[in-house]
Design an enzyme around this catalytic site. Structure first.
Site, short mmCIF file in Angstrom:
data_model
loop_
_atom_site.label_atom_id
_atom_site.label_comp_id
_atom_site.label_asym_id
_atom_site.label_seq_id
_atom_site.Cartn_x
_atom_site.Cartn_y
_atom_site.Cartn_z
N ASP A 153 -0.97 6.24 -5.27
CA ASP A 153 -2.01 7.23 -5.52
C ASP A 153 -1.44 8.29 -6.45
O ASP A 153 -0.32 8.76 -6.25
CB ASP A 153 -2.42 7.92 -4.21
CG ASP A 153 -2.89 6.92 -3.18
OD1 ASP A 153 -3.94 6.29 -3.41
OD2 ASP A 153 -2.20 6.77 -2.15
N HIS A 192 0.81 -1.21 0.00
CA HIS A 192 0.00 0.00 0.00
C HIS A 192 0.85 1.27 0.00
O HIS A 192 1.63 1.50 0.92
CB HIS A 192 -0.88 -0.04 1.26
CG HIS A 192 -1.81 1.10 1.40
ND1 HIS A 192 -1.89 1.87 2.55
CD2 HIS A 192 -2.74 1.61 0.55
CE1 HIS A 192 -2.83 2.78 2.40
NE2 HIS A 192 -3.36 2.65 1.20
N GLU A 239 -4.13 3.92 -8.20
CA GLU A 239 -5.34 4.60 -7.73
C GLU A 239 -5.37 6.03 -8.26
O GLU A 239 -4.46 6.83 -8.01
CB GLU A 239 -5.44 4.62 -6.20
CG GLU A 239 -6.74 5.32 -5.81
CD GLU A 239 -7.04 5.39 -4.33
OE1 GLU A 239 -6.37 4.72 -3.52
OE2 GLU A 239 -7.98 6.15 -3.99
N HIS A 290 -1.06 11.04 -1.81
CA HIS A 290 -2.35 10.57 -1.31
C HIS A 290 -3.28 11.71 -0.94
O HIS A 290 -4.42 11.78 -1.37
CB HIS A 290 -2.16 9.66 -0.09
CG HIS A 290 -3.46 9.21 0.51
ND1 HIS A 290 -4.12 9.93 1.49
CD2 HIS A 290 -4.23 8.13 0.25
CE1 HIS A 290 -5.24 9.30 1.79
NE2 HIS A 290 -5.34 8.21 1.06
N GLU A 297 0.76 -0.58 -4.75
CA GLU A 297 -0.32 0.38 -4.95
C GLU A 297 0.24 1.78 -4.78
O GLU A 297 1.06 2.03 -3.88
CB GLU A 297 -1.43 0.15 -3.90
CG GLU A 297 -2.70 0.95 -4.14
CD GLU A 297 -2.85 2.19 -3.27
OE1 GLU A 297 -3.88 2.86 -3.40
OE2 GLU A 297 -1.94 2.52 -2.48
O1 G3P Z 1 -5.89 0.40 -2.37
C1 G3P Z 1 -6.94 1.06 -1.78
C2 G3P Z 1 -6.54 2.05 -0.74
O2 G3P Z 1 -5.32 2.64 -1.05
C3 G3P Z 1 -7.60 3.09 -0.63
O3 G3P Z 1 -7.43 3.93 0.46
O4 G3P Z 1 -7.08 6.18 1.36
O5 G3P Z 1 -5.24 4.56 1.37
O6 G3P Z 1 -5.97 5.56 -0.76
P1 G3P Z 1 -6.38 5.11 0.60
CA CA Z 2 -4.60 4.49 -2.28
#
Ligand code: G3P
Ligand code: CA
Length: 310
Positions: free
Chosen positions: A84, A55, A165, A97, A82
């Site tokens: 953002d 993450h 994301e 993020h 993952e």
């Molecule tokens: O992979 C999903 C997760 O990253 C969504 O939540 O707020 O950490 O971007 P967030």
């Molecule tokens: Ca995310």
């Protein structure tokens, strides 16, 4: 209807699932390979491994959404990362993020006179001057905010897979086109992994309309819906490939309903090994974690228990 085989350790479960048809309409990008769309109704989906997605990179070990976090994920043998992505004021996709840079950078010290520290109000040049590592640990001092291009370069060099994301696309008009343009220019991301391996690239967002737009631009790339899609609305999103909710309210019935509708499901964000194992026992295809090392231990524990039951 099609059949999806889900492998759990040495045990394979076959479930009947609704088809996932390709979105109508051609790609706007000429490098999109012809005939590389989603699995057709006649083709069975093969067995795939459980996945512990790192993450924001391995953000339990390094500052989130930086190249150092991608490197940490690789060092911990996480196959999938993952990140953002948002757009700067001058339209450059960068990793971040929050809407604002305040939490994860020293922007208030670097640019004390600015009225806004929102990414959509800052140029790439301003963002390149900040330190995105020291807030996490002084050992990461000077770690920059990476551009999307830099992140793709690093992921490619490490042969990693990506959960991309698209964060708050309503605040970043045109982000779907910007990301699709970059992705389609790179053969690495347009090539699919072998069928029994995790997806090389999956694009996801809490904004499901944005994902439908992105799917139209990238029809051969799997897309995911973040959040809990109501069971009676799953059929409205049959162009998508994954439904990834928060893990806290997850039930076996919901996991089954999502999979039977033709989607994979990898809940976010789980950092305790016991909970990771519970979510796998509910039937999830994987999960997202700040600690992919713990995630792999959880998968090994789950698969070991399954084999012991045989
Ligand atoms: O992979 C999903 C997760 O990253 C969504 O939540 O707020 O950490 O971007 P967030
Ligand atoms: Ca995310």
């Amino acid at each position: 209807m099609r059949r999806i085989a889900i492998v759990v350790g040495a045990v394979t479960f076959a479930v009947t699932a609704g088809g996932v048809p390709a979105l109508a309409g051609p790609s706007l990008f000429p490098s999109e390979p012809a005939g590389a769309g989603p699995v057709s109704a006649e083709q069975p989906s093969p067995e795939r491994p459980l996945v512990a997605v790192a993450h924001r990179g391995a953000s339990g070990h390094a500052p989130e959404n930086t190249l150092a976090a991608i490197d940490a994920a690789d060092e911990l043998d996480a196959g999938t990362v993952e990140i953002d992505v948002q757009l700067t004021a001058d339209g450059e996709p960068v990793l971040m993020h929050d809407a604002s840079l305040e939490r994860t950078t020293d922007i208030e010290e670097v640019h004390p006179d600015l009225d806004s520290y929102d990414i959509s109000d800052l140029t790439l040049e301003q963002i390149e001057e900040v330190d995105a590592g020291s807030w996490f640990d002084p050992a990461f001092e000077g770690e920059p905010v990476p551009t999307f291009e830099e992140a793709l370069d690093r992921l490619e060099s490490l042969d990693l897979n990506l959960f991309l994301e698209v964060k708050d696309p309503q605040s970043h008009p045109g982000i779907e086109e910007a990301l699709a343009g970059e992705i389609t220019s790179r053969g690495y991301w347009m090539r699919k992994n072998p069928p029994r391996e995790p997806n090389r690239l999956m694009v996801q967002s809490f904004d499901w309309g944005s994902m439908e737009t992105s799917k139209g631009l990238l029809p051969s790339i799997p897309h995911g819906l973040l959040g809990e899609v109501p069971v009676d609305e799953l059929g409205d999103h049959d162009w998508a490939d994954m439904v990834n909710p928060n893990h806290t309210e997850l039930t076996a019935d919901y996991v089954s309903a999502v999979q039977e509708a033709g989607f994979e499901i990898m809940p976010y964000t789980i950092n305790e090994q016991d909970r990771m194992v519970e979510v796998l026992e509910l039937g999830a295809n994987g999960f997202v974690t700040d600690f992919p090392d713990i995630g792999q231990d959880a998968i090994a524990e789950f698969e070991g228990a399954r084999q012991a039951e045989m």
